[in-house]
Motif scaffolding. Structure first.
Motif, PDB file in Angstrom:
ATOM      1  N   LEU A  87       0.828  -1.199   0.000  1.00 42.46           N
ATOM      2  CA  LEU A  87       0.000   0.000   0.000  1.00 42.46           C
ATOM      3  C   LEU A  87       0.866   1.253   0.000  1.00 42.46           C
ATOM      4  CD1 LEU A  87      -2.959   1.004   0.177  1.00 42.46           C
ATOM      5  CD2 LEU A  87      -2.633   1.130   2.658  1.00 42.46           C
ATOM      6  N   THR A  88       0.613   2.148  -0.954  1.00 45.12           N
ATOM      7  CA  THR A  88       1.391   3.384  -1.034  1.00 45.12           C
ATOM      8  C   THR A  88       0.910   4.376   0.017  1.00 45.12           C
ATOM      9  OG1 THR A  88      -0.106   4.449  -2.613  1.00 45.12           O
ATOM     10  CG2 THR A  88       1.655   3.043  -3.520  1.00 45.12           C
ATOM     11  N   PRO A  89       1.773   5.301   0.429  1.00 46.64           N
ATOM     12  CA  PRO A  89       1.336   6.329   1.378  1.00 46.64           C
ATOM     13  C   PRO A  89       0.174   7.151   0.841  1.00 46.64           C
ATOM     14  CG  PRO A  89       3.739   6.294   1.221  1.00 46.64           C
ATOM     15  CD  PRO A  89       3.224   5.390   0.146  1.00 46.64           C
ATOM     16  N   GLU A  90       0.148   7.394  -0.489  1.00 41.22           N
ATOM     17  CA  GLU A  90      -0.932   8.189  -1.083  1.00 41.22           C
ATOM     18  C   GLU A  90      -2.272   7.469  -0.941  1.00 41.22           C
ATOM     19  OE1 GLU A  90       2.930   9.298  -2.704  1.00 41.22           O
ATOM     20  OE2 GLU A  90       1.897   7.362  -2.637  1.00 41.22           O
ATOM     21  N   ALA A  91      -2.281   6.159  -1.236  1.00 36.02           N
ATOM     22  CA  ALA A  91      -3.526   5.389  -1.115  1.00 36.02           C
ATOM     23  C   ALA A  91      -3.925   5.251   0.350  1.00 36.02           C
ATOM     24  CB  ALA A  91      -3.369   4.021  -1.756  1.00 36.02           C
TER      25      ALA A  91
END
Length: 377
Positions: free
Chosen positions: A170-174
Motif C-alpha cells: 500500500l502506497t502512502p498516497e492510497a
C-alpha cells in the motif's frame, strides 16, 4: 514529426494533446516512434529500432511483452487511475447484484412475457425465490487497496458495510485516502475468514496467477460471494466451479468469463466492461497521450512499468539514455557525455537524462552498458 501508431480505437478527444504539426497518428502509421494500445495483443509483434515507447491506455499491461521491450530500450507506460472510477462503479453494481440475486431475478421476470393479467400475481408468487441479504452490516474483504481497491473499500463503508483490506504494498498516497473505518489486516487468511464478500484488485503477475484455488477458497466463509474485476487468471476456473457446486462459494461475479464458467448458475459473467465508459476511455487516452508526448519531446518518464520515474525540467539540448543497472554504469555514461546528468534505476534498468551535452548519442550507444541513447535538440 513523430509517428504514433494506434492498435485500437482510441478516443480522439484524448489524443488532442498530440498536435497535427508534430504528430502523425493512425492505425496505418508505419515505422512508429510510439504505439498507443488498449487491449490488442502485442506479444507476437516485431518492433523496429525507431520505436521508443508503448503507451497502454489502461492499467493492465499483460498484452505487452515488457521484458522484450526492456531488452530493446522501449519505455512501456500505463495509465493507473484513469479508469478507476469506472471499475469501482461496476464493482459496486456487482456487489449489490450478487447479494440481491438481481440478475437471475431479471431473467426470470422476462420469462413472464405473454402471461397477460397473470403477471402481477406470478411476480408476487415467484419473488421469494430471489431473496438476498442487504449489504449493511456485512463484511467486504478487499484484496489490493490501490487506486481502484481503496475507492471500492470507501464506497462500501458509505453503504454501511464493514470492510477489511489486505495490501502489503500500500502506497502512502492510497493509505491517506483510505477511510479510517477500513481495517487493514496483515494475513490474507484473516481477510478470508472475516469476509461475506470478497473483491479482488490485484495485478496479474506470476505470484498472483491462480492464487484463488481450492486451497484458498476453502479458507473462506461458506457461501462467500467473490467479485473479480481485476484479471481473469487470478482465479482457477475449475476450482471455482467446484467450490460453487459445493456451496463453498455463493456467487462468482467476473468481468473475465471463459467457456467453462459460462452457463453456470453461480457465475455472473460480464464481457470485460470495467473500463467501458466514454469517460474512462477519454481519461485513459488523455493520460497515455500526455505521457507519450512528455517522453518523446523531453525524455521525461512518468508511469512507466519498466523504467524508473524521472521527470526533470529540460535545460537546452538533452541526451536520454536507457542502460543496464550495472555497477559504475551511470558514472561511465555521465563522464562520456559531459553536461549535467540526472538519473534513476529500477530493477535491471537505469535511465539518465543529461542536459547541455552535445549529440553524443551514437558514442554512448556503443558502450556495452547502454541499451538505447537518443539526442533531443
Amino acid at each position: 514529426m513523430y509517428n504514433i501508431k494506434l492498435l485500437n480505437k482510441i478516443s480522439a478527444d484524448g489524443l488532442s494533446a498530440l498536435s497535427a504539426d508534430k504528430y502523425e497518428i493512425g492505425e496505418g502509421v508505419e515505422n512508429p516512434d510510439a504505439i498507443i494500445v488498449r487491449s490488442a495483443a502485442m506479444h507476437d509483434m516485431t518492433f523496429g529500432p525507431e520505436l521508443l515507447a508503448i503507451a497502454r491506455a489502461g492499467a493492465g499491461t499483460n498484452n505487452i511483452p515488457t521484458p522484450k521491450c526492456s531488452e530493446q530500450g522501449i519505455c512501456v507506460f500505463n495509465t493507473p487511475g484513469a479508469n478507476a472510477n469506472a471499475v469501482k462503479e461496476l464493482t459496486v453494481m456487482a456487489l449489490i447484484m450478487s447479494a440481491r440475486n438481481a440478475f437471475p431475478a431479471m431473467q426470470w421476470a422476462q420469462e413472464l412475457k405473454g402471461k397477460g393479467d397473470e403477471v402481477p400475481a406470478l411476480v408476487e408468487k415467484g419473488k421469494n425465490n430471489y431473496v438476498g441479504p442487504e449489504l449493511k452490516g456485512r463484511t467486504l474483504g478487499v484484496v489490493g487497496l490501490g487506486l481502484i481497491g481503496y475507492t471500492v473499500a470507501n464506497t462500501a463503508i458509505a453503504l454501511g458495510m464493514k470492510v477489511v483490506g489486505y495490501d502489503p504494498y500500500l502506497t502512502p498516497e492510497a493509505a491517506a485516502k483510505l477511510d479510517k473505518a477500513v481495517v487493514r489486516l496483515a494475513d490474507l487468511k484473516e481477510v478470508y475468514a472475516a469476509s461475506d464478500f470478497l473483491s479482488l484488485h490485484l495485478p496479474s503477475i506470476p505470484e498472483t496467477r491462480g492464487m484463488f484455488n481450492t486451497e484458498t477458497l476453502g479458507q473462506m466463509k461458506k457461501g462467500t460471494r467473490i467479485l473479480n474485476f481485476a484479471r481473469g487468471d487470478l482465479v482457477n476456473s475449475a476450482d471455482m466451479i467446484a467450490a460453487l457446486a459445493a456451496g463453498q462459494v455463493g456467487k462468482y461475479v467476473t468481468d473475465f468469463p471463459d467457456d467453462s464458467l459460462l452457463g453456470n448458475p453461480g457465475v455472473l459473467a460480464l464481457p470485460h466492461l470495467g473500463a467501458s465508459t466514454p469517460e474512462s476511455e477519454e481519461n485513459c487516452a488523455i493520460m497515455a497521450a500526455a505521457q507519450t508526448k512528455e517522453y518523446l519531446e523531453d525524455g521525461n518518464v512518468i508511469n512507466s512499468i519498466n523504467l524508473p520515474r524521472l521527470s526533470v525540467p529540460r535545460n537546452g539540448s538533452r541526451v536520454c539514455v536507457i542502460h543496464k543497472n550495472a555497477e559504475g554504469a551511470a558514472d561511465k555514461i555521465a563522464a562520456a557525455a559531459g553536461g549535467k546528468p540526472a538519473g534513476a534505476v529500477r530493477g535491471e534498468l537505469g535511465y539518465m537524462v543529461i542536459d547541455g551535452a552535445d549529440d553524443v548519442a551514437g558514442k554512448l550507444a556503443a558502450l556495452p552498458e547502454v541499451i538505447k541513447a537518443r539526442y533531443l535538440k
